[in-house]
Design a protein around this motif. Structure first.
Motif, PDB file in Angstrom:
ATOM      1  N   ALA A 272       0.810  -1.215   0.000  1.00 15.09           N
ATOM      2  CA  ALA A 272       0.000   0.000   0.000  1.00 15.09           C
ATOM      3  C   ALA A 272       0.845   1.267   0.000  1.00 15.09           C
ATOM      4  O   ALA A 272       0.527   2.233  -0.700  1.00 15.09           O
ATOM      5  N   MET A 273       1.925   1.289   0.767  1.00 11.29           N
ATOM      6  CA  MET A 273       2.721   2.508   0.857  1.00 11.29           C
ATOM      7  C   MET A 273       3.410   2.833  -0.463  1.00 11.29           C
ATOM      8  O   MET A 273       3.579   3.999  -0.815  1.00 11.29           O
ATOM      9  N   MET A 274       3.759   1.810  -1.216  1.00  7.26           N
ATOM     10  CA  MET A 274       4.384   2.072  -2.516  1.00  7.26           C
ATOM     11  C   MET A 274       3.354   2.649  -3.498  1.00  7.26           C
ATOM     12  O   MET A 274       3.660   3.555  -4.286  1.00  7.26           O
ATOM     13  N   LYS A 275       2.127   2.173  -3.439  1.00  3.16           N
ATOM     14  CA  LYS A 275       1.064   2.734  -4.283  1.00  3.16           C
ATOM     15  C   LYS A 275       0.809   4.194  -3.914  1.00  3.16           C
ATOM     16  O   LYS A 275       0.640   5.054  -4.799  1.00  3.16           O
ATOM     17  N   LEU A 276       0.770   4.474  -2.614  1.00  4.00           N
ATOM     18  CA  LEU A 276       0.539   5.841  -2.161  1.00  4.00           C
ATOM     19  C   LEU A 276       1.657   6.765  -2.623  1.00  4.00           C
ATOM     20  O   LEU A 276       1.411   7.906  -3.038  1.00  4.00           O
ATOM     21  N   GLN A 277       2.885   6.287  -2.565  1.00  4.30           N
ATOM     22  CA  GLN A 277       4.013   7.093  -3.020  1.00  4.30           C
ATOM     23  C   GLN A 277       3.886   7.429  -4.506  1.00  4.30           C
ATOM     24  O   GLN A 277       4.199   8.553  -4.931  1.00  4.30           O
ATOM     25  N   GLN A 278       3.383   6.472  -5.290  1.00  2.31           N
ATOM     26  CA  GLN A 278       3.200   6.727  -6.722  1.00  2.31           C
ATOM     27  C   GLN A 278       2.100   7.767  -6.964  1.00  2.31           C
ATOM     28  O   GLN A 278       2.215   8.616  -7.847  1.00  2.31           O
ATOM     29  N   LEU A 279       1.055   7.730  -6.145  1.00  2.50           N
ATOM     30  CA  LEU A 279       0.001   8.735  -6.266  1.00  2.50           C
ATOM     31  C   LEU A 279       0.528  10.119  -5.955  1.00  2.50           C
ATOM     32  O   LEU A 279       0.274  11.094  -6.690  1.00  2.50           O
ATOM     33  N   VAL A 280       1.274  10.222  -4.852  1.00  2.00           N
ATOM     34  CA  VAL A 280       1.829  11.511  -4.454  1.00  2.00           C
ATOM     35  C   VAL A 280       2.819  12.019  -5.509  1.00  2.00           C
ATOM     36  O   VAL A 280       2.930  13.228  -5.768  1.00  2.00           O
ATOM     37  N   ALA A 281       3.514  11.079  -6.146  1.00  2.00           N
ATOM     38  CA  ALA A 281       4.492  11.461  -7.175  1.00  2.00           C
ATOM     39  C   ALA A 281       3.834  11.872  -8.490  1.00  2.00           C
ATOM     40  O   ALA A 281       4.519  12.338  -9.411  1.00  2.00           O
ATOM     41  N   GLY A 282       2.496  11.682  -8.577  1.00  2.00           N
ATOM     42  CA  GLY A 282       1.796  12.145  -9.777  1.00  2.00           C
ATOM     43  C   GLY A 282       1.420  11.062 -10.757  1.00  2.00           C
ATOM     44  O   GLY A 282       1.479  11.290 -11.977  1.00  2.00           O
ATOM     45  N   ALA A 283       1.047   9.890 -10.291  1.00  2.00           N
ATOM     46  CA  ALA A 283       0.616   8.816 -11.200  1.00  2.00           C
ATOM     47  C   ALA A 283      -0.536   9.301 -12.065  1.00  2.00           C
ATOM     48  O   ALA A 283      -1.493   9.899 -11.562  1.00  2.00           O
ATOM     49  N   PRO A 284      -0.489   9.115 -13.381  1.00  2.00           N
ATOM     50  CA  PRO A 284      -1.529   9.631 -14.288  1.00  2.00           C
ATOM     51  C   PRO A 284      -2.900   9.033 -13.977  1.00  2.00           C
ATOM     52  O   PRO A 284      -3.019   7.914 -13.502  1.00  2.00           O
ATOM     53  N   VAL A 285      -3.934   9.831 -14.257  1.00  2.00           N
ATOM     54  CA  VAL A 285      -5.302   9.336 -14.114  1.00  2.00           C
ATOM     55  C   VAL A 285      -5.479   8.120 -15.008  1.00  2.00           C
ATOM     56  O   VAL A 285      -5.006   8.084 -16.145  1.00  2.00           O
ATOM     57  N   GLY A 286      -6.135   7.115 -14.499  1.00  2.00           N
ATOM     58  CA  GLY A 286      -6.354   5.887 -15.253  1.00  2.00           C
ATOM     59  C   GLY A 286      -5.291   4.843 -14.983  1.00  2.00           C
ATOM     60  O   GLY A 286      -5.371   3.726 -15.517  1.00  2.00           O
ATOM     61  N   LEU A 289      -2.425   0.983 -10.305  1.00  2.00           N
ATOM     62  CA  LEU A 289      -1.345   1.086  -9.323  1.00  2.00           C
ATOM     63  C   LEU A 289      -0.757  -0.269  -8.938  1.00  2.00           C
ATOM     64  O   LEU A 289       0.258  -0.328  -8.250  1.00  2.00           O
ATOM     65  N   ARG A 290      -1.365  -1.346  -9.389  1.00  2.00           N
ATOM     66  CA  ARG A 290      -0.782  -2.670  -9.147  1.00  2.00           C
ATOM     67  C   ARG A 290       0.385  -2.945 -10.089  1.00  2.00           C
ATOM     68  O   ARG A 290       1.177  -3.870  -9.848  1.00  2.00           O
ATOM     69  N   GLN A 291       0.474  -2.160 -11.167  1.00  2.00           N
ATOM     70  CA  GLN A 291       1.466  -2.442 -12.200  1.00  2.00           C
ATOM     71  C   GLN A 291       2.748  -1.639 -12.028  1.00  2.00           C
ATOM     72  O   GLN A 291       3.630  -1.716 -12.889  1.00  2.00           O
ATOM     73  N   ILE A 292       2.875  -0.876 -10.984  1.00  2.00           N
ATOM     74  CA  ILE A 292       4.085  -0.084 -10.796  1.00  2.00           C
ATOM     75  C   ILE A 292       5.250  -1.010 -10.498  1.00  2.00           C
ATOM     76  O   ILE A 292       5.088  -2.122 -10.017  1.00  2.00           O
ATOM     77  N   GLN A 293       6.445  -0.555 -10.814  1.00  2.00           N
ATOM     78  CA  GLN A 293       7.635  -1.353 -10.595  1.00  2.00           C
ATOM     79  C   GLN A 293       7.915  -1.475  -9.101  1.00  2.00           C
ATOM     80  O   GLN A 293       7.684  -0.552  -8.326  1.00  2.00           O
ATOM     81  N   LEU A 294       8.417  -2.627  -8.707  1.00  2.00           N
ATOM     82  CA  LEU A 294       8.724  -2.870  -7.306  1.00  2.00           C
ATOM     83  C   LEU A 294      10.108  -2.387  -6.911  1.00  2.00           C
ATOM     84  O   LEU A 294      10.581  -2.663  -5.826  1.00  2.00           O
ATOM     85  N   ALA A 295      10.781  -1.680  -7.819  1.00  3.16           N
ATOM     86  CA  ALA A 295      12.084  -1.126  -7.471  1.00  3.16           C
ATOM     87  C   ALA A 295      11.909  -0.112  -6.354  1.00  3.16           C
ATOM     88  O   ALA A 295      10.863   0.534  -6.249  1.00  3.16           O
ATOM     89  N   PRO A 296      12.936   0.071  -5.508  1.00  2.98           N
ATOM     90  CA  PRO A 296      12.805   1.020  -4.390  1.00  2.98           C
ATOM     91  C   PRO A 296      12.453   2.406  -4.894  1.00  2.98           C
ATOM     92  O   PRO A 296      12.984   2.898  -5.880  1.00  2.98           O
TER      93      PRO A 296
END
Length: 309
Positions: A272-286, A289-296
């Motif tokens: 969950a925290m990695m998904k939240l970080q992607q949202l805060v970083a500006g993940a595009p609409v649509g 968030l399950r497909q983001i890279q698991l890299a640190p």
């Protein structure tokens, strides 16, 4: 005809002998007269003591305990509640638990007070109860925090149309009377088709989809304004996936597919925290968030990585 002197002397002698005759029956009778007052002097005080003790145990002690050691509502102090708690918790608990009948002399008084407060809908946990001087009680409480409003369609004829129920991060139903209609806009909305509470205030909402969305709302609520998120909904069919799949949306209708609730992610799914970080970083609409890279990913200073409820 008169008795002779010798005969009168004989009768008189027999009377004196009868008085002096120490027969066993006379001895017992005389002894009972002598001993009776002594026995009664011991028996009556003992009897009165037993009766008095029984009366005290049945009536007297309860009267004294209630009159001089009963719990008073104005002598109960609790942890100051947050501003969103409008209910007078002390008065409500004191009334509903009939605490006016509780005595401070009761060895279980603190445990009973803790149990009474633990049943209030706004109380998440009773940290402790202490007796203080002057008959005061100090009750330390951990309060529930509202994180979302569950959108429902009323099932009561007197309340037509849509409505909202406030829940905390565990999906526990909070007192609706403490929220105005305007205040519902200050929280994330949980939109689940057909959702309606099955339990009373202070109990779980009773819908696994709402509970899952409440977990996510707890995580997202502090960033609601920053991310401009307005609602949380469900995605897919529970019959096809036993784990509720969630999506989030903003006021303009833009959506992000979140996936599993925090803490229940699949093995290949980012936490969950990695998904939240992607949202805060500006993940595009649509985005999914399950497909983001698991890299640190560098932790944004705006994200609090603690998940304490």
């Amino acid at each position: 005809m008169t008795d002779s002197p010798s005969k009168r002397t004989t009768v008189r002698k027999r009377r004196y002998e009868s008085l002096d005759d120490p027969s066993p029956s006379k001895i017992r009778w005389i002894a009972s007269l002598v001993a009776a007052p002594a026995v009664l002097s011991i028996l009556w005080p003992a009897l009165l003591l037993v009766v008095g003790y029984s009366a005290w145990q049945q009536w007297g002690s309860h009267y004294v305990a209630h009159k001089y050691f009963s719990v008073q509502s104005e002598q109960i102090g609790v942890t100051p509640p947050p501003e969103y708690v409008r209910t007078d918790i002390v008065e409500a608990v004191y009334r509903d638990a009939a605490m006016d009948k509780l005595s401070l002399m009761d060895s279980q008084a603190c445990a009973k007070v803790a149990s009474a407060f633990a049943g209030h809908p706004w109380v998440k946990r009773v940290v402790g109860v202490r007796k203080l001087a002057g008959g005061h009680l100090d009750v330390r409480l951990d309060y529930r925090r509202p994180v979302a409003m569950v959108h429902v369609i009323s099932r009561h004829p007197e309340h037509n149309g849509a409505g909202f129920f406030a829940v905390d991060g565990e999906g526990v139903l909070l007192p609706p009377s403490d929220f105005s209609r305007a205040e519902t806009e200050q929280y994330l909305h949980i939109v689940v088709p057909g959702a309606y509470p099955t339990g009373g205030v202070g109990a779980s909402f009773g819908d696994a989809r709402v509970h899952s969305a409440a977990m996510l709302a707890y995580l997202l609520q502090p960033y609601r304004d920053q991310l401009r998120i307005s609602s949380i909904g469900v995605h897919g069919d529970l019959r096809q996936n036993p784990v509720v799949q969630l999506e989030i949306a903003n006021a303009e209708g833009g959506r992000w597919f979140w996936g599993s609730p925090p803490g229940t992610e699949a093995q290949s799914e980012p936490p969950a925290m990695m998904k939240l970080q992607q949202l805060v970083a500006g993940a595009p609409v649509g985005s999914d968030l399950r497909q983001i890279q698991l890299a640190p990913v560098a932790t944004s200073p705006a994200v609090d990585t603690t998940l304490n409820r």
